[in-house]
Each structure stands twice: as C-alpha cells, then as structure tokens.
Design a protein around this motif. Structure first.
Motif, mmCIF file in Angstrom:
data_model
loop_
_atom_site.group_PDB
_atom_site.id
_atom_site.type_symbol
_atom_site.label_atom_id
_atom_site.label_comp_id
_atom_site.label_asym_id
_atom_site.label_seq_id
_atom_site.Cartn_x
_atom_site.Cartn_y
_atom_site.Cartn_z
ATOM 1 N N ILE A 1 -62.543 -4.561 3.083
ATOM 2 C CA ILE A 1 -61.216 -4.917 1.618
ATOM 3 C C ILE A 1 -62.782 -5.736 0.841
ATOM 4 C CG2 ILE A 1 -58.997 -5.331 0.929
ATOM 5 C CD1 ILE A 1 -58.272 -3.907 3.834
ATOM 6 N N GLU A 2 -62.244 -6.078 -0.078
ATOM 7 C CA GLU A 2 -62.981 -7.051 -1.146
ATOM 8 C C GLU A 2 -61.376 -7.491 -1.085
ATOM 9 O OE1 GLU A 2 -65.750 -6.619 -4.643
ATOM 10 O OE2 GLU A 2 -63.669 -5.149 -5.057
ATOM 11 N N ALA A 3 -61.783 -8.712 -1.391
ATOM 12 C CA ALA A 3 -60.295 -9.467 -1.531
ATOM 13 C C ALA A 3 -60.825 -10.142 -2.565
ATOM 14 C CB ALA A 3 -60.102 -10.348 -0.221
ATOM 15 N N GLU A 4 -60.574 -9.973 -3.857
ATOM 16 C CA GLU A 4 -60.833 -11.278 -4.968
ATOM 17 C C GLU A 4 -59.874 -11.251 -5.924
ATOM 18 O OE1 GLU A 4 -63.823 -9.122 -8.604
ATOM 19 O OE2 GLU A 4 -62.257 -7.278 -7.553
ATOM 20 N N LEU A 5 -60.489 -12.086 -6.555
ATOM 21 C CA LEU A 5 -59.456 -12.691 -7.894
ATOM 22 C C LEU A 5 -59.865 -12.673 -8.357
ATOM 23 C CD1 LEU A 5 -57.186 -15.205 -6.081
ATOM 24 C CD2 LEU A 5 -56.173 -13.488 -6.515
ATOM 25 N N GLU B 1 -65.404 -13.729 -11.181
ATOM 26 C CA GLU B 1 -64.405 -13.001 -10.001
ATOM 27 C C GLU B 1 -64.981 -13.616 -8.546
ATOM 28 O OE1 GLU B 1 -66.812 -9.553 -9.807
ATOM 29 O OE2 GLU B 1 -65.835 -9.243 -12.367
ATOM 30 N N ILE B 2 -64.104 -14.177 -8.286
ATOM 31 C CA ILE B 2 -64.503 -14.941 -6.902
ATOM 32 C C ILE B 2 -63.960 -13.798 -5.361
ATOM 33 C CG2 ILE B 2 -64.575 -16.480 -4.840
ATOM 34 C CD1 ILE B 2 -64.496 -18.421 -7.042
ATOM 35 N N GLU B 3 -65.417 -13.336 -4.386
ATOM 36 C CA GLU B 3 -65.068 -12.351 -3.619
ATOM 37 C C GLU B 3 -65.050 -12.718 -2.138
ATOM 38 O OE1 GLU B 3 -68.130 -8.508 -3.663
ATOM 39 O OE2 GLU B 3 -66.678 -9.219 -6.555
ATOM 40 N N THR B 4 -64.204 -12.209 -0.992
ATOM 41 C CA THR B 4 -65.340 -11.869 0.116
ATOM 42 C C THR B 4 -64.704 -10.715 0.999
ATOM 43 O OG1 THR B 4 -65.040 -13.268 2.547
ATOM 44 C CG2 THR B 4 -62.976 -13.405 0.917
ATOM 45 N N LEU B 5 -65.526 -10.497 1.782
ATOM 46 C CA LEU B 5 -65.057 -9.018 2.471
ATOM 47 C C LEU B 5 -63.778 -9.336 3.997
ATOM 48 C CD1 LEU B 5 -68.261 -6.916 1.923
ATOM 49 C CD2 LEU B 5 -65.686 -7.152 1.243
ATOM 50 N N VAL B 6 -63.020 -8.351 4.305
ATOM 51 C CA VAL B 6 -62.183 -8.658 5.390
ATOM 52 C C VAL B 6 -62.422 -7.184 6.214
ATOM 53 C CG1 VAL B 6 -61.266 -10.769 4.166
ATOM 54 C CG2 VAL B 6 -60.066 -8.641 4.121
ATOM 55 N N GLU B 7 -62.242 -7.251 6.974
ATOM 56 C CA GLU B 7 -62.082 -6.453 8.339
ATOM 57 C C GLU B 7 -60.248 -5.372 7.863
ATOM 58 O OE1 GLU B 7 -63.375 -6.428 11.645
ATOM 59 O OE2 GLU B 7 -64.972 -7.205 11.208
ATOM 60 N N ALA B 8 -59.424 -6.624 7.483
ATOM 61 C CA ALA B 8 -57.967 -5.085 7.812
ATOM 62 C C ALA B 8 -57.152 -5.962 7.370
ATOM 63 C CB ALA B 8 -57.509 -5.812 9.178
ATOM 64 N N ASP B 9 -56.681 -5.010 6.491
ATOM 65 C CA ASP B 9 -55.482 -5.544 4.819
ATOM 66 C C ASP B 9 -54.029 -7.245 5.421
ATOM 67 O OD1 ASP B 9 -55.251 -2.930 4.203
ATOM 68 O OD2 ASP B 9 -53.363 -2.323 4.566
ATOM 69 N N HIS B 10 -54.091 -7.501 6.693
ATOM 70 C CA HIS B 10 -53.546 -8.491 7.675
ATOM 71 C C HIS B 10 -54.358 -9.745 6.949
ATOM 72 C CE1 HIS B 10 -56.274 -7.823 11.169
ATOM 73 N NE2 HIS B 10 -55.853 -9.383 11.124
ATOM 74 N N GLN B 11 -55.440 -9.758 6.654
ATOM 75 C CA GLN B 11 -56.725 -11.197 7.192
ATOM 76 C C GLN B 11 -56.453 -11.361 4.551
ATOM 77 O OE1 GLN B 11 -60.317 -8.542 8.421
ATOM 78 N NE2 GLN B 11 -60.399 -10.876 10.365
ATOM 79 N N VAL B 12 -56.273 -10.325 4.478
ATOM 80 C CA VAL B 12 -56.386 -10.097 2.975
ATOM 81 C C VAL B 12 -55.670 -11.743 2.437
ATOM 82 C CG1 VAL B 12 -55.691 -9.353 0.890
ATOM 83 C CG2 VAL B 12 -56.342 -7.465 2.110
#
Length: 187
Positions: free
Chosen positions: A2-6, A138-149
């Motif tokens: 999941i790309e957690a991004e703002l 844009e600043i983003e990072t990748l996480v593996e699961a919804d609960h890490q967003v």
C-alpha cells in the motif's frame, strides 16, 4: 503493498526545495504518464488506476502500475502493484489489445528525494505539471497492510511539517482530474 502518501500544494517552492536539498540529493526526472480504462470506465468508477509511466532521468525506464481503491479516504492512499517494462510501446499495445484505451496523457516534471525517517523509506517528490499553475509535493512510503497506513502517514505528515507544509495545504485531488478539468476549460 500500500502506498501511504500525502500530497500538498506548495506555496513557497524555493523554500521547500532548499529544505529538501539539505536532507538529500535530489534527482530531476520527467514522467510521461498515460492512464488507461475500458470503454465503460469501470476502473475509474471503482477508484482504480492503470498507468504506464516512462521516466526520463539519469536513465529512461518505463513502469506499468495498477492502483486499487483507496484504503484511506483522508489521504487517498491506495494498494499499488508496479513492475518495470522493458518495452513501453509493447506494453501500450498489450493494454490496447486487451480493450483498454488511453483516457489521459500528461507530463510531470519532478525532483525526487530518497529519505528515511522513523524506520520508513520515503520518497519526497516536488512536482510541476506544465498544464497546472501550481507546485505540489508528494511524500510516500510503502507498507504491507492496512493497519500500518496510519503510522506511515504520521511519519509522512512529520516530514511535511518539517518542510513548513501544514494540513491546510493537503489535497487528494488527482492530477488526472486536475489536468482534465484544465483541458475542458480550454486553458
């Protein structure tokens, strides 16, 4: 993943550029993006995206990306699956052969910075889309699961704040929508 991004509008691009340059070496890149959908626009209706991006920088590479529906409405963060393609023309032909058609194409002029904060590998991108009269970050990072967003977005928000960008500058407007609106206005 999941790309957690703002994403935020940048009111003082020179200040943000200077601040980013103090954190990491930036690399200029130009993105040529082509977004696809089927004739019924089912991807768009389902808040999903299918894109081929060719990146011109130190080298030229192309990527095919599929983004699923948002897992976080406030940020617009989405599951993302991406792979490098060796032949962009062939990838475009494959998508067209499967019945997808280009819905919009545009260019993004970017300066990218690789950062680390709180155990997260981040990509900060200062963005100009020639058709839009604004600068974005844009600043983003990748996480593996919804609960890490949420945790990842807190880190992203901290980096934005360190650059002088507050929550009032955040936007979830898609470049595709902004460019399409600008084109329909005839500007």
């Amino acid at each position: 993943m999941i790309e957690a991004e703002l994403k935020a509008r940048v009111r003082d691009p020179e200040h943000v550029l200077d601040a980013l340059e103090k954190l990491a070496a930036g690399r200029p890149e130009v993105y040529q993006d082509t977004y696809y959908d089927d004739p019924e626009r089912t991807l768009t209706a389902g808040d999903r995206e299918l894109r081929i991006r060719t990146v011109h920088g130190a080298e030229t590479i192309s990527m095919m990306t599929y983004k699923g529906a948002r897992v976080d409405e406030a940020s617009g963060s989405k599951p993302e699956h991406e792979t490098r393609v060796e032949d962009a023309a062939a990838a475009h032909a494959v998508l067209r052969g499967l019945g997808y058609t280009p819905t919009i194409e545009f260019e993004k002029r970017c300066r990218n910075y690789d950062l680390e904060r709180d155990g997260h590998r981040l990509l900060a991108t200062l963005v100009r889309v020639p058709e839009l009269d604004e600068t974005f970050i844009e600043i983003e990072t990748l996480v593996e699961a919804d609960h890490q967003v949420a945790d990842a977005l807190a880190t992203v928000r901290d980096v934005l704040e360190s650059l002088g960008i507050g929550d009032d500058a955040l936007t979830t407007e898609l470049y595709t929508d902004a460019v399409a609106a600008r084109r329909s206005d005839g500007r």
